[in-house]
Design a protein around this motif. Sequence first.
Motif, PDB file in Angstrom:
ATOM      1  N   GLN A  40       1.083   6.819  -6.787  1.00 65.25           N
ATOM      2  CA  GLN A  40      -0.076   7.694  -6.991  1.00 65.25           C
ATOM      3  C   GLN A  40       0.335   9.153  -6.852  1.00 65.25           C
ATOM      4  O   GLN A  40      -0.015   9.982  -7.661  1.00 65.25           O
ATOM      5  N   LYS A  41       1.098   9.424  -5.793  1.00 67.12           N
ATOM      6  CA  LYS A  41       1.503  10.804  -5.535  1.00 67.12           C
ATOM      7  C   LYS A  41       2.415  11.313  -6.648  1.00 67.12           C
ATOM      8  O   LYS A  41       2.334  12.464  -7.041  1.00 67.12           O
ATOM      9  N   ASN A  87       0.891   4.093  -2.831  1.00 70.05           N
ATOM     10  CA  ASN A  87       0.648   5.512  -2.549  1.00 70.05           C
ATOM     11  C   ASN A  87       1.745   6.393  -3.149  1.00 70.05           C
ATOM     12  O   ASN A  87       1.459   7.473  -3.642  1.00 70.05           O
ATOM     13  N   ASP A 126       0.832  -1.208   0.000  1.00 70.77           N
ATOM     14  CA  ASP A 126       0.000   0.000   0.000  1.00 70.77           C
ATOM     15  C   ASP A 126       0.868   1.261   0.000  1.00 70.77           C
ATOM     16  O   ASP A 126       0.571   2.232  -0.688  1.00 70.77           O
ATOM     17  N   TYR A 127       1.915   1.211   0.782  1.00 71.28           N
ATOM     18  CA  TYR A 127       2.822   2.358   0.869  1.00 71.28           C
ATOM     19  C   TYR A 127       3.443   2.648  -0.496  1.00 71.28           C
ATOM     20  O   TYR A 127       3.448   3.782  -0.970  1.00 71.28           O
TER      21      TYR A 127
END
Length: 450
Positions: free
Chosen positions: A163-164, A160, A156-157
Motif C-alpha cells: 500500500q505504501k 501495508n 498484514d505487514y
Amino acid sequence: MKHFSFFILTLMLLASIVQANSYQSSNNYDLQTQELLNQIQGKRIAILTNPSCIDSSRELLFDVIFKNQNIYNYTLEYALAPEHGIRGDQDAGSLVYDYVDQQTNITVYSLYGIRKQPTVEMLQKVDTIVHCIVDVGTRFFTYIWTMSYAQEAVGDYNFNLTQKAQFKDIFQINNSQRQLSSYFRDIQNSNTKKEINFIVVDRPNVLGGQLIQGCPLEIESGYIGRLFNQNFTIPTRYAMTTGELATLFNEEYLIHKINDLKVIKIPNYNRNSGFPNASLWINPSPNMKTYQTAYVYPGTGVFEQTNVSEGRGTNNPFQIIGAPFVNGTLISQILTYDNTVNQYAQFTPVTFIPTTSKWVNQTCQGVQITVIDSEKYDSVFVGTRVMQVLLQEYPQNMTLTQKGSCQEFGTLNFYNQITNKSITVQDILDSCQPNLKEWKKIREKHLIYN
Ligand SMILES: *[C@@H]1O[C@H](CO)[C@@H](O)[C@H](O)[C@H]1NC(C)=O
Ligand SMILES: *[C@@H]1O[C@H](CO)[C@@H](O)[C@H](O)[C@H]1NC(C)=O
Ligand SMILES: *[C@@H]1O[C@H](CO)[C@@H](O)[C@H](O)[C@H]1NC(C)=O
Ligand SMILES: *[C@@H]1O[C@H](CO)[C@@H](O)[C@H](O)[C@H]1NC(C)=O
Ligand SMILES: *[C@@H]1O[C@H](CO)[C@@H](O)[C@H](O)[C@H]1NC(C)=O
Ligand SMILES: *[C@@H]1O[C@H](CO)[C@@H](O)[C@H](O)[C@H]1NC(C)=O
Ligand SMILES: *[C@@H]1O[C@H](CO)[C@@H](O)[C@H](O)[C@H]1NC(C)=O
Ligand SMILES: *[C@@H]1O[C@H](CO)[C@@H](O)[C@H](O)[C@H]1NC(C)=O
Ligand SMILES: *[C@@H]1O[C@H](CO)[C@@H](O)[C@H](O)[C@H]1NC(C)=O
Ligand SMILES: *[C@@H]1O[C@H](CO)[C@@H](O)[C@H](O)[C@H]1NC(C)=O
Ligand SMILES: *[C@@H]1O[C@H](CO)[C@@H](O)[C@H](O)[C@H]1NC(C)=O
C-alpha cells in the motif's frame, strides 16, 4: 513451486539412499533442517518454535539455528514463543512474558500473553519467520492459533508495504518539492523493504492425517482455543500437518495472504504414518504427556467446561475423568456395556487424588479410558458419550458451562443437545455433518501428502 517439488523429490531420493527404512528414519528431520539452512542464507530471521521441534540427535531446532548463524550467514534476530515458551519451561496455564533465553541470550518475545502477534517493530527486523512446532491435531490446542496469528501479522505487514509503495508513486508524480515529514520518509523507506516470507518446517500431526472427527467450529460461537478468537473454521480433529494447515489458513482465511509461504515438507511422509518415531516424542505441553493423551484429548478436552476432573494433576490427564460424587464402578459398567463406545475403548474404574486443578487433594472416583486401536479410535464420540453418561447419572452434582461447552465443542447447540435425554451422541455429531462436508472440500485443496 515446481522448483520446490523438484527439490523435495531430490531430498526423497537422497533419503531413500541414506536409509532404506526411510520414513521411520529420523534423518528426515535433519534433511528438513538442511533445506531450511540453505533457504535462510543471508537473511534476518525469527523463529516460532518450542521443544517439540527437534532433530535426530534430539537437539532443538532453535539451538541448531542459533549455532549455524556464521556458517550459513544469517542472523537469528529473536525467537517467538507460544504457550509454555521455546524450551517448554514457562509456567503452564499462565501467560508467557518476554524473556531472554539463558543459553543463547536470544530475546524471546511471547505470543502467548497480552500480545498474540509480532508487532510491526519486530517484523521490521526480519526477512523471514520460521515456524516449527509439533501439533497434537486438536482444534483447542493453542499452538496452531499462535501460528495463525503470526501468519496474519505477516500478511498484514506485507500488505501495508505494498500500500505504501503505491502511495509513494502517487506522491512522486504529485509533488515536485519533497516534504520529508516522517510519514513520507516512512513511505520512502518502505519501498526498499521486502515482504516477509514465512517458512513452515513441517511436522507430522500426532493424530495422523486421516481421521477427521467432531464438528467444524461454528464461527458464531466465537472461539477456537483459550485466549484466541479467530474466524477460522476447522473441526475438532482435523487430520492435517501444520504445513497443510498453514496453507489452508493462508489461502482460505487470511484477509491478506502471505505471498511467499513455504512448507518444507517431511520427506516420505504418508498420511497414514501417524507420529513417526516414538523415541522422538517430546511432551508438547505439560499435560500432554504421552501419545495416549493425544488420542483421547479431542474427546475429553471439553471436560474443562465441567466441574468433573479431566485428570489434570494425575499421571493420566484427559484419560482419567472423575469427581468425588462419581461412582467409578457404575460409570465404567455403563460404558463397558454400551455398544456405541465399547468397540473403541476399555473403561476401568479409578480412584485418584488430583495434585492440582479441580478437586485438588480430594479423593475422586471415575473412569480411565484405554484406547483399543488408535487407528480407529473415535475420540470425539467417546469423550462426548462419557460426558453424557455423567450428566445423566449426576444431574444434581455435575455442572457444565453453557457458553464454554458450546465454544469448545464448536457448535451453538451443543449444550442444549448434551443435556437433552432424547438426543444421542450420534444425533449431536450428525447435526454438523453438512458443515463438515463443506469443510472437507476445503481441506482437500490443501493436502500436500498422499
Ligand atoms: C527412532 O529414532 C531414534 C533416534 O534417532 C533411532 O535411534 C531409532 O532407530 C528410530 N526408530 C525407528 C523405528 O526408526
Ligand atoms: C552474508 O549475507 C549478507 C546479507 O545478505 C551479504 O551482504 C553478504 O555478502 C553475505 N556474505 C557472504 C560471505 O555470503
Ligand atoms: C550471555 O550474556 C552473558 C552476560 O553478558 C554472557 O556472560 C554470556 O557468555 C552470554 N552467553 C552467550 C551464549 O552468548
Ligand atoms: C497495517 O496498517 C494498518 C493501517 O494503517 C495498521 O493499523 C496496522 O497496525 C498495520 N499492521 C501491520 C502488521 O503492519
Ligand atoms: C495527486 O494525487 C491524488 C491522489 O491520488 C489525486 O487525487 C490528485 O488528482 C493528484 N493531483 C495531481 C495534481 O495530479
Ligand atoms: C468473526 O465474524 C463475526 C461475524 O461475521 C464478526 O462479528 C467478528 O468480529 C469476527 N471476528 C474476528 C476476530 O474477525
Ligand atoms: C450430590 O448432590 C446431592 C444432591 O444435591 C447431594 O446430596 C450430595 O451431597 C452431592 N454429592 C457431592 C459429593 O457433592
Ligand atoms: C457403585 O456402583 C456399583 C455398581 O452399580 C454398586 O454395586 C455400588 O453399590 C455403588 N457404590 C455406591 C457407594 O453407591
Ligand atoms: C494439597 O496437599 C498438599 C500436600 O499435602 C499441600 O501442600 C497443598 O497445599 C494442598 N493444596 C490445597 C489447595 O489444599
Ligand atoms: C461442582 O460441584 C460441586 C459440588 O457438587 C460444587 O460445589 C461446585 O461449585 C461445582 N463447581 C463448578 C465449577 O461449578
Ligand atoms: C429434546 O430433544 C427433543 C428431540 O429433538 C425435542 O423434541 C425436545 O424439545 C428437546 N427438549 C428440550 C428441553 O430442548
